[in-house]
Motif scaffolding. Structure first.
Motif, PDB file in Angstrom:
ATOM      1  N   ASN A   1       0.676  -1.419  -0.110  1.00  0.00           N
ATOM      2  CA  ASN A   1       0.198  -0.099   0.042  1.00  0.00           C
ATOM      3  C   ASN A   1       1.018   1.201  -0.001  1.00  0.00           C
ATOM      4  OD1 ASN A   1       0.806  -0.120   2.764  1.00  0.00           O
ATOM      5  ND2 ASN A   1      -1.121  -0.258   3.352  1.00  0.00           N
ATOM      6  N   SER A   2       1.962   1.285   0.722  1.00  0.00           N
ATOM      7  CA  SER A   2       2.671   2.310   0.849  1.00  0.00           C
ATOM      8  C   SER A   2       3.517   2.828  -0.572  1.00  0.00           C
ATOM      9  CB  SER A   2       3.884   2.167   1.755  1.00  0.00           C
ATOM     10  OG  SER A   2       3.494   2.182   2.914  1.00  0.00           O
ATOM     11  N   ALA A   3       3.894   1.709  -1.078  1.00  0.00           N
ATOM     12  CA  ALA A   3       4.711   1.725  -2.559  1.00  0.00           C
ATOM     13  C   ALA A   3       3.612   2.319  -3.665  1.00  0.00           C
ATOM     14  CB  ALA A   3       4.865   0.299  -2.739  1.00  0.00           C
ATOM     15  N   GLN A   4       2.398   1.710  -3.511  1.00  0.00           N
ATOM     16  CA  GLN A   4       1.146   2.171  -4.475  1.00  0.00           C
ATOM     17  C   GLN A   4       0.788   3.663  -3.928  1.00  0.00           C
ATOM     18  OE1 GLN A   4      -0.064   0.385  -7.189  1.00  0.00           O
ATOM     19  NE2 GLN A   4       1.873  -0.573  -6.657  1.00  0.00           N
ATOM     20  N   CYS A   5       0.647   4.105  -2.697  1.00  0.00           N
ATOM     21  CA  CYS A   5       0.453   5.506  -2.549  1.00  0.00           C
ATOM     22  C   CYS A   5       1.478   6.181  -3.288  1.00  0.00           C
ATOM     23  CB  CYS A   5       0.359   5.337  -1.075  1.00  0.00           C
ATOM     24  SG  CYS A   5      -1.156   6.104  -0.423  1.00  0.00           S
ATOM     25  N   ILE A   6       2.739   6.108  -3.103  1.00  0.00           N
ATOM     26  CA  ILE A   6       3.946   6.679  -3.664  1.00  0.00           C
ATOM     27  C   ILE A   6       3.909   6.838  -5.119  1.00  0.00           C
ATOM     28  CG2 ILE A   6       6.230   7.056  -3.658  1.00  0.00           C
ATOM     29  CD1 ILE A   6       6.478   6.130  -0.702  1.00  0.00           C
ATOM     30  N   SER A   7       3.382   5.662  -5.506  1.00  0.00           N
ATOM     31  CA  SER A   7       3.097   5.639  -7.289  1.00  0.00           C
ATOM     32  C   SER A   7       2.114   6.484  -7.487  1.00  0.00           C
ATOM     33  CB  SER A   7       2.634   4.067  -7.635  1.00  0.00           C
ATOM     34  OG  SER A   7       3.913   3.334  -7.596  1.00  0.00           O
ATOM     35  N   GLY A   8       0.912   6.581  -6.937  1.00  0.00           N
ATOM     36  CA  GLY A   8       0.027   7.216  -6.938  1.00  0.00           C
ATOM     37  C   GLY A   8       0.136   9.014  -6.850  1.00  0.00           C
ATOM     38  N   LEU A   9       0.973   9.270  -5.709  1.00  0.00           N
ATOM     39  CA  LEU A   9       1.308  10.538  -5.507  1.00  0.00           C
ATOM     40  C   LEU A   9       2.318  11.084  -6.747  1.00  0.00           C
ATOM     41  CD1 LEU A   9       2.162  10.280  -1.656  1.00  0.00           C
ATOM     42  CD2 LEU A   9       0.686  12.043  -2.791  1.00  0.00           C
ATOM     43  N   PHE A  10       3.374  10.283  -7.154  1.00  0.00           N
ATOM     44  CA  PHE A  10       4.316  10.540  -8.157  1.00  0.00           C
ATOM     45  C   PHE A  10       3.765  10.606  -9.545  1.00  0.00           C
ATOM     46  CE2 PHE A  10       6.821  11.003  -4.403  1.00  0.00           C
ATOM     47  CZ  PHE A  10       7.820  12.243  -4.597  1.00  0.00           C
ATOM     48  N   SER A  11       2.641   9.700  -9.759  1.00  0.00           N
ATOM     49  CA  SER A  11       2.145   9.621 -11.329  1.00  0.00           C
ATOM     50  C   SER A  11       1.031  10.704 -11.347  1.00  0.00           C
ATOM     51  CB  SER A  11       1.548   8.030 -11.420  1.00  0.00           C
ATOM     52  OG  SER A  11       0.365   8.002 -10.410  1.00  0.00           O
ATOM     53  N   LEU A  12       0.924  11.398 -10.430  1.00  0.00           N
ATOM     54  CA  LEU A  12      -0.076  12.716 -10.308  1.00  0.00           C
ATOM     55  C   LEU A  12      -1.495  12.207 -10.633  1.00  0.00           C
ATOM     56  CD1 LEU A  12       1.944  14.961 -13.123  1.00  0.00           C
ATOM     57  CD2 LEU A  12       1.758  15.051 -10.782  1.00  0.00           C
ATOM     58  N   SER A  13      -1.810  11.138  -9.995  1.00  0.00           N
ATOM     59  CA  SER A  13      -3.060  10.384  -9.876  1.00  0.00           C
ATOM     60  C   SER A  13      -3.495  10.100  -8.440  1.00  0.00           C
ATOM     61  CB  SER A  13      -3.198   9.176 -10.676  1.00  0.00           C
ATOM     62  OG  SER A  13      -2.348   8.172 -10.386  1.00  0.00           O
ATOM     63  N   PHE A  14      -3.103  11.111  -7.601  1.00  0.00           N
ATOM     64  CA  PHE A  14      -3.372  10.886  -6.160  1.00  0.00           C
ATOM     65  C   PHE A  14      -4.729  10.568  -5.853  1.00  0.00           C
ATOM     66  CE2 PHE A  14      -4.235  12.999  -2.126  1.00  0.00           C
ATOM     67  CZ  PHE A  14      -3.627  12.134  -1.400  1.00  0.00           C
ATOM     68  N   ASN A  15      -5.118   9.817  -5.031  1.00  0.00           N
ATOM     69  CA  ASN A  15      -6.371   9.449  -4.825  1.00  0.00           C
ATOM     70  C   ASN A  15      -6.532   9.664  -3.218  1.00  0.00           C
ATOM     71  OD1 ASN A  15      -8.706   7.633  -3.484  1.00  0.00           O
ATOM     72  ND2 ASN A  15      -8.875   7.080  -5.793  1.00  0.00           N
ATOM     73  N   SER A  16      -7.227  10.463  -2.607  1.00  0.00           N
ATOM     74  CA  SER A  16      -7.236  10.733  -1.215  1.00  0.00           C
ATOM     75  C   SER A  16      -7.813   9.550  -0.223  1.00  0.00           C
ATOM     76  CB  SER A  16      -7.853  12.142  -0.637  1.00  0.00           C
ATOM     77  OG  SER A  16      -9.094  11.889  -1.345  1.00  0.00           O
ATOM     78  N   LEU A  17      -8.686   8.775  -0.751  1.00  0.00           N
ATOM     79  CA  LEU A  17      -9.235   7.677  -0.208  1.00  0.00           C
ATOM     80  C   LEU A  17      -8.191   6.637  -0.047  1.00  0.00           C
ATOM     81  CD1 LEU A  17     -11.801   6.064   0.940  1.00  0.00           C
ATOM     82  CD2 LEU A  17     -11.949   5.046  -1.593  1.00  0.00           C
ATOM     83  N   PHE A  18      -7.355   6.299  -0.938  1.00  0.00           N
ATOM     84  CA  PHE A  18      -6.423   5.245  -1.111  1.00  0.00           C
ATOM     85  C   PHE A  18      -5.417   5.635   0.182  1.00  0.00           C
ATOM     86  CE2 PHE A  18      -7.314   4.116  -5.866  1.00  0.00           C
ATOM     87  CZ  PHE A  18      -8.536   3.306  -5.360  1.00  0.00           C
ATOM     88  N   PHE A  19      -4.903   6.916  -0.120  1.00  0.00           N
ATOM     89  CA  PHE A  19      -4.038   7.460   0.936  1.00  0.00           C
ATOM     90  C   PHE A  19      -4.537   7.327   2.318  1.00  0.00           C
ATOM     91  CE2 PHE A  19      -2.600  11.050   3.574  1.00  0.00           C
ATOM     92  CZ  PHE A  19      -1.125  11.006   3.068  1.00  0.00           C
ATOM     93  N   VAL A  20      -5.933   7.668   2.746  1.00  0.00           N
ATOM     94  CA  VAL A  20      -6.371   7.466   4.124  1.00  0.00           C
ATOM     95  C   VAL A  20      -6.374   5.993   4.439  1.00  0.00           C
ATOM     96  CG1 VAL A  20      -8.522   7.833   5.517  1.00  0.00           C
ATOM     97  CG2 VAL A  20      -7.661   9.667   3.798  1.00  0.00           C
ATOM     98  N   ILE A  21      -6.837   5.048   3.437  1.00  0.00           N
ATOM     99  CA  ILE A  21      -6.691   3.758   3.916  1.00  0.00           C
ATOM    100  C   ILE A  21      -5.391   3.301   3.992  1.00  0.00           C
ATOM    101  CG2 ILE A  21      -7.033   1.345   2.771  1.00  0.00           C
ATOM    102  CD1 ILE A  21      -9.209   2.524   1.276  1.00  0.00           C
ATOM    103  N   THR A  22      -4.358   3.723   3.367  1.00  0.00           N
ATOM    104  CA  THR A  22      -2.932   3.414   3.646  1.00  0.00           C
ATOM    105  C   THR A  22      -2.380   3.797   5.153  1.00  0.00           C
ATOM    106  OG1 THR A  22      -2.498   3.428   1.365  1.00  0.00           O
ATOM    107  CG2 THR A  22      -0.524   3.594   2.657  1.00  0.00           C
ATOM    108  N   VAL A  23      -2.725   5.065   5.395  1.00  0.00           N
ATOM    109  CA  VAL A  23      -2.457   5.371   6.751  1.00  0.00           C
ATOM    110  C   VAL A  23      -3.071   4.880   7.824  1.00  0.00           C
ATOM    111  CG1 VAL A  23      -2.358   7.660   8.035  1.00  0.00           C
ATOM    112  CG2 VAL A  23      -1.718   7.810   5.699  1.00  0.00           C
ATOM    113  N   ILE A  24      -4.391   4.706   7.571  1.00  0.00           N
ATOM    114  CA  ILE A  24      -5.185   4.007   8.840  1.00  0.00           C
ATOM    115  C   ILE A  24      -4.763   2.482   8.786  1.00  0.00           C
ATOM    116  CG2 ILE A  24      -7.373   3.374   9.550  1.00  0.00           C
ATOM    117  CD1 ILE A  24      -8.544   5.806   8.311  1.00  0.00           C
TER     118      ILE A  24
END
Lengths: 386, 258
Positions: free
Chosen positions: A337-360
């Motif tokens: 999830n962390s690797a995917q979240c960073i992928s999302g952030l740096f591929s400019l396709s950030f998804n806040s739901l995925f970020f929240v799921i990852t953190v929680i």
């Protein structure tokens, strides 16, 4: 609460007052920057030519029309007439000449008569400058050849046929590499301090002195994990800064259009959030490994298979050209999830739901880990079995 | 006499790995470390646990100090059960093992404050007690020197001081003079007598007969996990030296001639 702070302060004092440990925390980030920048400049020299170097080209029968072809390579060069083929080849082997181009006699006339003249290019692939000159000149000659006597034309116009923007190109290249490399650096940063922590106490016998104090086992676990996490986080942030500034250089920098300007402040803040929960998770995992080991040596040995698993999970981020997974449940899987979240952030396709799921989810895993560690502290078989 | 420690029928069996089973040359993969040990220790006495290596002395002391749980039985420190109320029991005891090796990086001063804080000792009380103990053991001039730069004897003195930062009334010392030079060993034994004179109850485990004869009031002999003899030192050594008493017992219990 004061117990936790006391334990934390002691661990932090050890890490931040010991010059050797401090150096081991800072050095990786600095080394990443220096190493990747250096590697990047080498790759750039190989693929784009060394801008500070003048390539020596020996030629025979070069038509004037080919001056333009050589200019298109973008390298600095000096042309000299070859005395003869044997001398030119010897000069290449001796390093006096980088490349020898031998054109057929009356090259342009033959071309206009629809004959097929030839060009022979000699080089030394064991010599970086010679190899670079060959790569650039060969492709320029090939391009010219296709234009002069085409069978058919493909993308022969002057405009750019690649519709990717500079931002998109940066995003794709960085997201393919960054999550994997970052996960490895985060894990090794945690490994440097966490494996020693509890196994070291067991090896020295200080764990018994600590466990006979009235401090709750869970407070000991929390105090240690927080101190180790803060320490690892310092190392992680330095490594991240080193990595983020050196990655575009490693991938060719301006020549490939990869730039950090594609990302805003929110990308870096989001990344910091992911780094924090990931470091917490790695610290908990490695603290458990350390607690289960009888010695520091054993803890380091046990940490290696865990690192291989982390590497294997992180490498999945390189699949699908760095595009982040779009299934929400994938963000429940630790490390992935962390690797995917960073992928999302740096591929400019950030998804806040995925970020929240990852953190929680990572915080939940950390909580479970702290609980497990407190249980381990209560296990006499693990803590005192030699 | 006021009973400070009461040990009732302690039993502890360890599961062994195949490697341990082979090393111990046992038929099955379990080892009875402690088999129904009971004894008491009273206010202001030094009780010596005497026995060969592997007899069960350390296991008994670890159970009393709450580090491990017994399979059966219980121990009570000043009436507090180590099984049912380990957190409360810990506040009443001091524990030192010869296996302790303090972290080289820290200074005696820092470690004293650290353990004082973990034991919840008030800062002003801790400072006063630290000054006294450091002075008593000659640690003061090394208070700010890293442990790694100190001698083995000094390290052991610091370990001893750290184990009693909270001024417990009941103190457990597992092999207190193991590996010490004669001068440090004397300092430690003199201090144990001092603590006893202050009304503290001390249990030591050792296999050094001279140490027991010098400082202990009562002795318990453990062989193969069983307490085979308990008595006052004076009474036990009336007819023959402690060493002879021990070996007679050892021959009888283990069947091995030494």
């Amino acid at each position: 609460m004061s117990d936790i702070i006391t334990i934390m302060k002691k661990e932090l004092k050890r890490f931040f007052s010991d010059k050797r440990i401090l150096l081991s925390l800072i050095l990786p980030g600095v080394l990443i920057y220096v190493m990747y920048s250096f590697m990047g400049s080498i790759f750039e020299n190989v693929f784009s030519g060394n801008k500070d170097y003048t390539y020596i080209i020996a030629e025979e029968n070069k038509p004037d029309s080919f001056d333009d072809v050589l200019k298109r390579t973008g390298i600095k060069y000096e042309i000299k007439k070859a005395e003869n083929e044997e001398k030119a080849k010897a000069d290449i082997k001796d390093g006096n000449v980088d490349i020898y181009i031998k054109f057929d006699e009356n090259f342009d006339e033959k071309t206009s008569e629809n004959a097929v003249p030839s060009v022979e290019v000699y080089y030394d692939s064991a010599n970086v400058n010679s190899q670079t000159a060959y790569t650039l000149i060969y492709s320029a000659l090939l391009e010219r050849s296709v234009k002069v006597t085409p069978v058919y034309l493909v993308n022969a116009g002057e405009e750019s046929y690649d519709l990717a923007t500079k931002q998109e190109l940066s995003a794709m290249m960085i997201t393919m590499m960054l999550p994997f490399i970052l996960m490895i650096f985060l894990f090794t940063g945690c490994m440097a301090v966490s494996t020693e922590s509890i196994a070291g106490e067991k090896e020295r016998g200080t764990i018994a002195t600590l466990l006979v104090t009235p401090v709750k086992r869970s407070h000991i676990a929390i105090g240690k994990i927080l101190a180790l996490s803060i320490t690892s986080l310092v190392s992680a942030v330095i490594s991240f800064i080193g990595l983020i500034f050196s990655l575009p250089k490693l991938m060719g920098g301006e020549a490939t259009g990869i730039s950090l300007s594609a990302y805003g402040f929110s990308t870096y803040i989001g990344t910091l959030g992911v780094i924090i929960v990931t470091v917490l998770l790695f610290t908990v995992i490695l603290s458990i490994v350390s607690a289960l080991s009888k010695s520091i040596k054993e803890a380091s040995q046990f940490a290696m298979p865990v690192m291989i698993v982390v590497m294997a999970v992180s490498v999945l981020s390189m699949v699908n050209q760095g595009a982040a997974n779009t299934n929400w449940w994938a963000y429940l899987i630790p490390v992935y999830n962390s690797a995917q979240c960073i992928s999302g952030l740096f591929s400019l396709s950030f998804n806040s739901l995925f970020f929240v799921i990852t953190v929680i989810s990572n915080i939940v895993f950390v909580g479970l880990g702290v609980f497990a560690l407190a249980k381990i502290f209560n296990s006499e078989k693990i803590m005192f079995n030699k | 006499m006021e009973e400070i420690l009461k040990v009732e029928g302690l039993k502890k069996t360890f599961k062994l790995s195949r490697k341990q089973q082979k090393t111990e040359k046992l038929a099955d993969r379990t080892k009875v470390a402690v088999n129904g040990i009971s004894f008491s220790a009273y206010k202001g006495e030094i009780f010596g646990l005497l026995g060969p290596n592997g007899a069960g002395k350390t296991t008994t002391l670890r159970i009393i100090s709450t580090l491990i749980k017994p399979d059966d039985g219980d121990a009570f420190i000043d009436g507090v059960s180590v099984v049912k109320n380990p957190d409360k029991a810990r506040a009443k005891l001091g524990f030192l093992t010869s296996e302790l090796k303090l972290e080289d990086f820290f200074t005696p001063d820092y470690l004293y404050d650290y353990f004082s804080s973990l034991h919840g000792v008030e800062k002003s009380v801790a400072a006063e007690r630290k000054a006294k103990l450091f002075d008593r053991f000659g640690i003061t001039e090394f208070a700010h020197v890293k442990i790694g730069d100190l001698s083995t004897g000094m390290k052991q003195k610091i370990s001893l001081v750290i184990s009693i930062v909270h001024d417990p009334d009941f103190i457990i010392f597992d092999e207190p003079t193991n590996g010490l030079d004669v001068i440090t060993a004397k300092t430690v034994t003199d201090f144990l007598i001092e603590l006893k004179n202050l009304g503290k109850t001390i249990i030591i485990s050792t296999h050094i007969f001279s140490l027991v004869e010098k400082i202990c009031d009562r002795v318990g002999v453990i062989i193969n996990g069983k307490m085979v003899l308990i008595g006052k030192l004076k009474e036990l050594t009336e007819l023959k030296p402690l060493e002879d008493v021990f070996f007679d017992l050892y021959l009888k219990e283990s069947g091995e001639n030494v």
